[in-house]
Design an enzyme around this catalytic site. Sequence first.
Site, mmCIF file in Angstrom:
data_model
loop_
_atom_site.group_PDB
_atom_site.id
_atom_site.type_symbol
_atom_site.label_atom_id
_atom_site.label_comp_id
_atom_site.label_asym_id
_atom_site.label_seq_id
_atom_site.Cartn_x
_atom_site.Cartn_y
_atom_site.Cartn_z
ATOM 1 N N LYS A 66 -10.265 -5.170 32.316
ATOM 2 C CA LYS A 66 -11.129 -3.912 32.885
ATOM 3 C C LYS A 66 -12.023 -3.530 31.946
ATOM 4 C CE LYS A 66 -8.661 -1.220 30.090
ATOM 5 N NZ LYS A 66 -9.305 -0.162 29.144
ATOM 6 N N THR A 81 -11.445 3.890 32.773
ATOM 7 C CA THR A 81 -12.386 3.382 31.650
ATOM 8 C C THR A 81 -13.587 3.032 32.185
ATOM 9 O OG1 THR A 81 -12.411 1.733 29.911
ATOM 10 C CG2 THR A 81 -11.773 0.892 31.970
#
Length: 273
Positions: free
Chosen positions: A100, A157
């Site tokens: 990610k 994020t």
Amino acid sequence: MIAPELVPGTPVIACAKGIERGTHLFMTEVIAQSSAAALPAILSGPSFAADVARGLPAAVTLAARDETIAAALAHALGSAVLRPYHSSDVRGVEIGGAAKNVLAIAAGIVAGRGLGASAAAALVTRGFAELFRFGRAFGARPETLTGLSGLGDLILTCSSAQSRNYSFGIALGKGDPARRRRQAGGRHLHRAGAARDGEREGHRDAGRRRGGRHPGRPRQRRRGDRSLDDAPVPRGGMKTARHRGLRSAVHRLRKATTSMFVRRWIAVSQARQ
């Protein structure tokens, strides 16, 4: 430093997300390699340290090979504001936390170039599809990848300036060299270094495929090449310099991630043989 002091069977929890450069080891593998006495575990999920330190509510995933140990650790670390969910899918949790970071840089580039919420949603959604396929290739469970340590961490994020990788992507998108240096200086960006390594490696491979011509230049993408979701690039789309720059940046990030995971996959396959 603590390895010689560990009693056999002592749980050691990794709170770092990523893959070690050079060895391509996941964090629990680094722990196991450092101490035979340790029982490696991994803590990951959508949480910023500053939020947790302030006592704000958060939920995370704690994984260990032995689910009984994972449950005991989750119970020990849990509180009224921090909820750890336990799992035995160590690899799934580690892949979600590592992959990610690349997508967060790409999402930051979208924000920095002012391409809008629609572009950001498309990139994150199709990026998650790639993350999911990577995870499944390594044996990760679907429920792990769609849970807190996968999709949950990705959402966080890719949407907050508290994320170092997202902020770094914003600086890249704005073309702000001073801000890029501030983001990189003294603060570890999980995939930026590997992205550069992967880009250089990709350029060398491209040069060899062309018989040595222009080894420093990557192959130019043509209309009809595949995009993030393996669908054709729309006719007449991606024409502006801004969009070409974004596509080039995302392509380099994808190449770096693919190269990293392919090398890791080959190493695991050879070890099993």
